[in-house]
Structures are given as structure tokens and as C-alpha cells.
Design an enzyme around this catalytic site. Structure first.
Site, PDB file in Angstrom:
ATOM      1  N   HIS A 253      44.515  30.820  37.165  1.00  0.00           N
ATOM      2  CA  HIS A 253      45.348  32.002  36.956  1.00  0.00           C
ATOM      3  C   HIS A 253      45.259  32.883  38.193  1.00  0.00           C
ATOM      4  CE1 HIS A 253      46.785  35.796  35.152  1.00  0.00           C
ATOM      5  NE2 HIS A 253      47.347  35.044  34.244  1.00  0.00           N
ATOM      6  N   GLU A 308      48.584  30.240  28.964  1.00  0.00           N
ATOM      7  CA  GLU A 308      49.796  29.440  28.825  1.00  0.00           C
ATOM      8  C   GLU A 308      49.501  28.006  28.389  1.00  0.00           C
ATOM      9  OE1 GLU A 308      52.653  30.731  28.739  1.00  0.00           O
ATOM     10  OE2 GLU A 308      51.917  32.694  29.339  1.00  0.00           O
TER      11      GLU A 308
END
Length: 369
Positions: A253, A308
Site C-alpha cells: 500500500h 482491497e
């Protein structure tokens, strides 16, 4: 003077809504770690917490649920507007256009929590109505006895959702209600800072979320899980990708340099439903194997699942099409946008940053060839 491109590192707002500590992997809602929020909250409780800064008592929670339920039904004018939009218009553009039409209702400055409740209730109904009518199916009227997330799934598919699916989607939506001063939240606050109305601020945020660098769907994770499912061999697929230098979608991320706290919280919730859905079980096992292999192939790097990864698994489990991923993200983030607009209105200063001119000098520009 050098420009801070993208305003990276520039502090523009003081907020008590949330805090994102990427270095240490911490996300706070109103000072409470997200893992603790997940132990306490339903979608409605978490929304109340972000809007009011305190947890609701039973009466306050019941009132909020009733108010959300009252605003789920789309007006005939709203339905007519949606029906008149081009069939090839993407869902995010539909949401943006439909929400902007709410400006004809009573959304004057200053914004109110009542207005926030209405917008939060309307977005899932907009998505479900558009989806079903495009598919040639009759729209499903909201069910006042269902929770916010259960009703969203019910209106999308026309049947009561499995508890495991509703719980998983609710967990995801709680975790994506709010995430600091991201691009769409900043857009909402900039618009609100002009003393424009809540609908205008929300429309700005939706338009920003529509961009693939912000609200892009985690389709790469779906592709990975599909490939693993077809091969029926998690380790073989992952080793092939790592050996070939491919990126494992759903890992790493740009903000969190360690564990994504939202992914950890979502994983913990999904573990409670282990064995109830094969896609969620596949995601859990894939994550375990991938983290193990990443340590082997990329020693010294901290690469863990981001939110996600599990979001994609949830969407796959409930058979939600990829073009509904970002709209569903939008349906949850509406709560955070509203919280920021309300906060902006309490101590408002219009945003007016400076720019650095890098064009030709006037003496050069004025010379003829």
C-alpha cells in the site's frame, strides 16, 4: 519557492475525525483504533460515531436507523432522471449526476446531519435502481426492516442476502467509511470551504473518487483469485508470478509501510465466517501462502495484504460485478465525506493555496520574432 506537487506533506486541515499513521499501520476513527471500532460497530453505529463524535445509545441508534430507512426510497423525479441517462453511462457518473440533482431539495448552507443521513441513504438506492433497470429487471423497493447493508444487497439482487455475505460487506463498508485527507475528502472540503452546500461538496467528492488513481476497482485481485481457483494450486500460481517478477495484486500500500490495519480488521471478521463461503476461504488461504512466499522471494520488504485484497474476495463471494466496486466504495465513503463537510463548516476558511509560476518571463514573452 518550490511547489509541493500533489500537496504531499502539506498540512491543510486540523481534524478530529480520523488519523492515518502509515509508518506504524494505525488507523483511528475519533481516536479509537479501527480494530476496536470493528468490535463495537455496525454500519449505522460507525456512521453515528463519525458524525457525532460519540457512540449512540439504543434510542439514538434506533432513530438513526429509522431516518436512514425513511430516505431510502427514490423520488419519482429521481427515477425519471436516472431512466433518462444514456445507457452507456458508467455507474459513478450516474451517481454523480443523481446526487447533484438533490441540490433542488433543502440543502442550504450550513450542512446538517439530517442532510448527511439523506445522502447516505440515497446512494445505495441509486446504484441498485440503475443496475436493475439496465438489466431489464424490476426495481426492488427498500425493506425498512433490514439494516443499511442488508437492504443494499436486497435491492441489488432482489432476495435476502446470506448472513455471511451481509456481515462481510458490512465489515468492508465500515472500514472504508473514512480514511484521512484523501483526494475525494479534500475535494469535498475545498468545495464546502466556499460555503457551498453539502450536495455540491458530495458531488465534488464523487467526481474525484471516479478517477482510477483513487477509487479504482481491485479487478487485479479478482483475476488472481480466479487464476488460483482454476489451477486449484495456490502455491504453484503464486510461485510462478513471483519467479516471473509479477506483482501480487492486493499486496502492499502506498500509505501503509507495514500491515494495513483495515486488512487486519477485515481478516479478523472474515475468520469468523470461515467455512461459510468458498471464495472467502480461498482468500484467507491465499493471503497466508502469499505472505510466506513474499518473505522468501523479497526478504527485507514488508509486503502484506491491503484492504482491497479482501474487498475483492468479498465482492467475488457476493457475485458483485467489478463495475459496482467503486460505487459501493462510494456508498460507504459518503459517511466520511459528510463528516468532513460538517467539520469544515464549524471552523471554515476558504482554501486558496498559492501556485508557482513557471512560464516565460514577460520580457521574453513580449518579444517578437
Amino acid at each position: 519557492m518550490n511547489a509541493a506537487k500533489g500537496l504531499k506533506g502539506v498540512v491543510a486541515v486540523e481534524t478530529s475525525i480520523s488519523s492515518v499513521d502509515g509508518k506504524n499501520g494505525i488507523l483511528l476513527y475519533r481516536g479509537l483504533e479501527i480494530s476496536e471500532v470493528m468490535k463495537i460497530a455496525s454500519f449505522e453505529k460507525a456512521a453515528y460515531f463519525l458524525w457525532y463524535g460519540k457512540w449512540p445509545d439504543d434510542h439514538e441508534l434506533s432513530t438513526l436507523k429509522n431516518e436512514l430507512s425513511e430516505h431510502r426510497m427514490l423520488s419519482s423525479e429521481m427515477k425519471k432522471l436516472i431512466d433518462g441517462l444514456p445507457k452507456n453511462m458508467d455507474m459513478m457518473s450516474v451517481i454523480r449526476t443523481a446526487v447533484s440533482s438533490e441540490g433542488t431539495v433543502d440543502y442550504n448552507w450550513k450542512p446538517t446531519i439530517g442532510q448527511a443521513i439523506r445522502l447516505t441513504a440515497q446512494v445505495p438506492s441509486i446504484i441498485a435502481y440503475r443496475k436493475r433497470t439496465l438489466e431489464g429487471n424490476a426495481p426492488v423497493s427498500p425493506d425498512p426492516d433490514l439494516s443499511h447493508v442488508e437492504n443494499y444487497l436486497y435491492m441489488l439482487y432482489g432476495s435476502l442476502p446470506l448472513k455471511a455475505h451481509a456481515d462481510a460487506l458490512e465489515a468492508y463498508m465500515i472500514l472504508t467509511l473514512e480514511h484521512g485527507m484523501n483526494a475525494s475528502t479534500f475535494a469535498a472540503r475545498v468545495t464546502a470551504s466556499t460555503e457551498s452546500d453539502l450536495v455540491s461538496a458530495a458531488t465534488s467528492a464523487i467526481g474525484t473518487m471516479k478517477g482510477p488513481l483513487h477509487g479504482g476497482a481491485p479487478s487485479g485481485v479478482i483475476d488472481l483469485l480466479n487464476e488460483i481457483s482454476e489451477a486449484n494450486d495456490i502455491e504453484k500460481v503464486l510461485r510462478h508470478k513471483l519467479t516471473s517478477g509479477e506483482k501480487l495484486m492486493g499486496f502492499g500500500h502506498r500509505v501503509y509501510k507495514t500491515h494495513d490495519p483495515r486488512a487486519l480488521a477485515l481478516k479478523e471478521r472474515l475468520l469468523q465466517t470461515a467455512g461459510e463461503d468458498p471464495w472467502l476461504d480461498l482468500a484467507l488461504e491465499t493471503e497466508r501462502m502469499a505472505v510466506e512466499l513474499l518473505k522468501e522471494y523479497k526478504p527485507g520488504r514488508s509486503l502484506y495484504t491491503n484492504v482491497e485484497f479482501y474487498a475483492a474476495a468479498i465482492m467475488k463471494a457476493i457475485q458483485m460485478e467489478p463495475d459496482l466496486f467503486t460505487p459501493t466504495f462510494t456508498a460507504s465513503r459518503m459517511v466520511g465525506w459528510n463528516a468532513h463537510v460538517l467539520e469544515q463548516a464549524e471552523d471554515n476558511t476558504i482554501f486558496r493555496p498559492e501556485s508557482v509560476y513557471v512560464g516565460p518571463d514577460r520580457s521574453v514573452a513580449g518579444k517578437a520574432n
